[in-house]
Design an enzyme around this catalytic site. Structure first.
Site, PDB file in Angstrom:
ATOM      1  N   ASN A   1      10.213 -12.916  25.030  1.00 13.05           N
ATOM      2  CA  ASN A   1      10.932 -13.160  26.280  1.00 13.05           C
ATOM      3  C   ASN A   1      11.974 -12.080  26.610  1.00 13.05           C
ATOM      4  O   ASN A   1      12.930 -12.321  27.331  1.00 13.05           O
ATOM      5  CB  ASN A   1      11.527 -14.570  26.293  1.00 13.05           C
ATOM      6  CG  ASN A   1      12.575 -14.788  25.238  1.00 13.05           C
ATOM      7  OD1 ASN A   1      12.818 -13.917  24.400  1.00 13.05           O
ATOM      8  ND2 ASN A   1      13.227 -15.947  25.261  1.00 13.05           N
TER       9      ASN A   1
ATOM     10  N   HIS B   1      17.682 -11.454  24.450  1.00 13.45           N
ATOM     11  CA  HIS B   1      18.497 -12.540  23.897  1.00 13.45           C
ATOM     12  C   HIS B   1      19.890 -12.414  24.484  1.00 13.45           C
ATOM     13  O   HIS B   1      20.374 -11.298  24.697  1.00 13.45           O
ATOM     14  CB  HIS B   1      18.590 -12.425  22.367  1.00 13.45           C
ATOM     15  CG  HIS B   1      19.684 -13.276  21.783  1.00 13.45           C
ATOM     16  ND1 HIS B   1      19.502 -14.607  21.509  1.00 13.45           N
ATOM     17  CD2 HIS B   1      20.979 -12.993  21.482  1.00 13.45           C
ATOM     18  CE1 HIS B   1      20.643 -15.105  21.047  1.00 13.45           C
ATOM     19  NE2 HIS B   1      21.554 -14.143  21.020  1.00 13.45           N
TER      20      HIS B   1
ATOM     21  N   TYR C   1      19.307 -15.254  13.254  1.00  7.64           N
ATOM     22  CA  TYR C   1      18.744 -16.492  13.802  1.00  7.64           C
ATOM     23  C   TYR C   1      18.848 -17.669  12.825  1.00  7.64           C
ATOM     24  O   TYR C   1      18.072 -18.628  12.937  1.00  7.64           O
ATOM     25  CB  TYR C   1      17.283 -16.267  14.212  1.00  7.64           C
ATOM     26  CG  TYR C   1      17.127 -15.546  15.540  1.00  7.64           C
ATOM     27  CD1 TYR C   1      17.581 -16.099  16.731  1.00  7.64           C
ATOM     28  CD2 TYR C   1      16.505 -14.311  15.604  1.00  7.64           C
ATOM     29  CE1 TYR C   1      17.428 -15.455  17.950  1.00  7.64           C
ATOM     30  CE2 TYR C   1      16.345 -13.647  16.828  1.00  7.64           C
ATOM     31  CZ  TYR C   1      16.811 -14.233  17.991  1.00  7.64           C
ATOM     32  OH  TYR C   1      16.656 -13.595  19.204  1.00  7.64           O
TER      33      TYR C   1
ATOM     34  N   LYS D   1      14.544  -7.038  23.372  1.00  4.67           N
ATOM     35  CA  LYS D   1      13.638  -7.373  22.270  1.00  4.67           C
ATOM     36  C   LYS D   1      12.434  -6.421  22.183  1.00  4.67           C
ATOM     37  O   LYS D   1      12.166  -5.665  23.121  1.00  4.67           O
ATOM     38  CB  LYS D   1      13.163  -8.822  22.455  1.00  4.67           C
ATOM     39  CG  LYS D   1      14.296  -9.845  22.354  1.00  4.67           C
ATOM     40  CD  LYS D   1      13.752 -11.266  22.393  1.00  4.67           C
ATOM     41  CE  LYS D   1      14.862 -12.290  22.248  1.00  4.67           C
ATOM     42  NZ  LYS D   1      14.340 -13.670  22.160  1.00  4.67           N
TER      43      LYS D   1
ATOM     44  N   GLU E   1      28.157 -13.402  16.850  1.00  2.09           N
ATOM     45  CA  GLU E   1      27.032 -12.458  16.924  1.00  2.09           C
ATOM     46  C   GLU E   1      27.529 -11.020  17.052  1.00  2.09           C
ATOM     47  O   GLU E   1      26.963 -10.107  16.451  1.00  2.09           O
ATOM     48  CB  GLU E   1      26.123 -12.827  18.104  1.00  2.09           C
ATOM     49  CG  GLU E   1      25.380 -14.134  17.886  1.00  2.09           C
ATOM     50  CD  GLU E   1      24.557 -14.591  19.091  1.00  2.09           C
ATOM     51  OE1 GLU E   1      23.910 -15.635  18.989  1.00  2.09           O
ATOM     52  OE2 GLU E   1      24.561 -13.888  20.133  1.00  2.09           O
TER      53      GLU E   1
HETATM   54  P1  CMP Z   1      16.570 -16.351  22.081  1.00  2.54           P
HETATM   55  O1  CMP Z   1      17.463 -16.513  23.241  1.00  2.54           O
HETATM   56  O2  CMP Z   1      16.575 -15.047  21.370  1.00  2.54           O
HETATM   57  O3  CMP Z   1      16.891 -17.507  21.010  1.00  2.54           O
HETATM   58  C1  CMP Z   1      15.952 -17.990  20.104  1.00  2.54           C
HETATM   59  C2  CMP Z   1      14.567 -17.485  20.387  1.00  2.54           C
HETATM   60  O4  CMP Z   1      13.533 -18.254  19.830  1.00  2.54           O
HETATM   61  C3  CMP Z   1      14.308 -17.546  21.886  1.00  2.54           C
HETATM   62  O5  CMP Z   1      15.064 -16.613  22.560  1.00  2.54           O
HETATM   63  C4  CMP Z   1      12.811 -17.343  21.911  1.00  2.54           C
HETATM   64  O6  CMP Z   1      12.451 -15.981  21.736  1.00  2.54           O
HETATM   65  C5  CMP Z   1      12.426 -18.129  20.675  1.00  2.54           C
HETATM   66  N1  CMP Z   1      12.008 -19.480  21.038  1.00  2.54           N
HETATM   67  C6  CMP Z   1      12.727 -20.476  21.533  1.00  2.54           C
HETATM   68  N2  CMP Z   1      11.989 -21.569  21.715  1.00  2.54           N
HETATM   69  C7  CMP Z   1      10.765 -21.249  21.318  1.00  2.54           C
HETATM   70  C8  CMP Z   1       9.556 -21.951  21.255  1.00  2.54           C
HETATM   71  N3  CMP Z   1       9.472 -23.242  21.649  1.00  2.54           N
HETATM   72  N4  CMP Z   1       8.475 -21.312  20.785  1.00  2.54           N
HETATM   73  C9  CMP Z   1       8.567 -20.018  20.375  1.00  2.54           C
HETATM   74  N5  CMP Z   1       9.706 -19.289  20.405  1.00  2.54           N
HETATM   75  C10 CMP Z   1      10.788 -19.910  20.882  1.00  2.54           C
END
Ligand code: CMP
Length: 140
Positions: free
Chosen positions: A114, A117, A51, A11, A128
């Site tokens: 984070n 993904h 998403y 990311k 995906e």
């Molecule tokens: P990802 O695995 O890419 O899938 C969805 C993404 O949404 C997740 O990682 C985070 O980056 C984001 N995400 C999930 N939960 C939250 C949350 N409670 N607040 C903000 N971002 C979130």
């Protein structure tokens, strides 16, 4: 165990900090093989399509803004139980809950920023992968 494929995204928070190589090393050390890879920058519609399952979530707009804020590296990973193996090496979505040595524990900034993904099931991995790559771009 079966050989399978999963989709991975490095990311914008991670590409901004030049962590691509360190993240790929952790994936490879876990037994995963990069069989397709591209560095790109998503448009708003790209991120919204990817998403779409989260469209009703309160964090959706922020997530789309973040995922379009800089370059990303999209990969197809192949290996034994690739979906589960990748989720284990990524660690929990929230880095505060992630185990030591995982990508998110070592590199993620917070639950949104984070670093990576990974597909959450074989079914979603297939969707995906089809959304992000043409069959000829995947070379195992
Ligand atoms: P990802 O695995 O890419 O899938 C969805 C993404 O949404 C997740 O990682 C985070 O980056 C984001 N995400 C999930 N939960 C939250 C949350 N409670 N607040 C903000 N971002 C979130």
């Amino acid at each position: 165990m079966a050989t399978e494929r999963t989709l991975s995204i490095i990311k914008p928070d991670a590409t901004a900090r030049n962590l691509t190589g360190k993240i790929i090393a952790k994936l490879e050390d876990a037994g995963l093989r990069v069989v397709a890879q591209k560095r790109t920058k998503w448009s708003r519609s790209d991120a919204e399509a990817f998403y779409a399952v989260h469209r009703e979530r309160p964090f959706f707009d922020d997530l789309v803004a973040f995922m379009t804020s800089g370059p990303i590296v999209i990969q197809v990973l192949e290996g034994e139980d690739a979906v589960a193996t990748n989720r284990k090496v990524m660690g929990a979505t929230n880095p505060a809950d992630a185990e030591a040595g995982t990508i998110r524990k070592d590199f993620a900034e917070n639950i949104e920023r984070n670093s990576v993904h990974g597909s959450d099931s074989a079914e979603n991995a297939a969707k995906e992968i089809a959304l992000c790559f043409k069959a000829g771009e995947i070379v195992g």
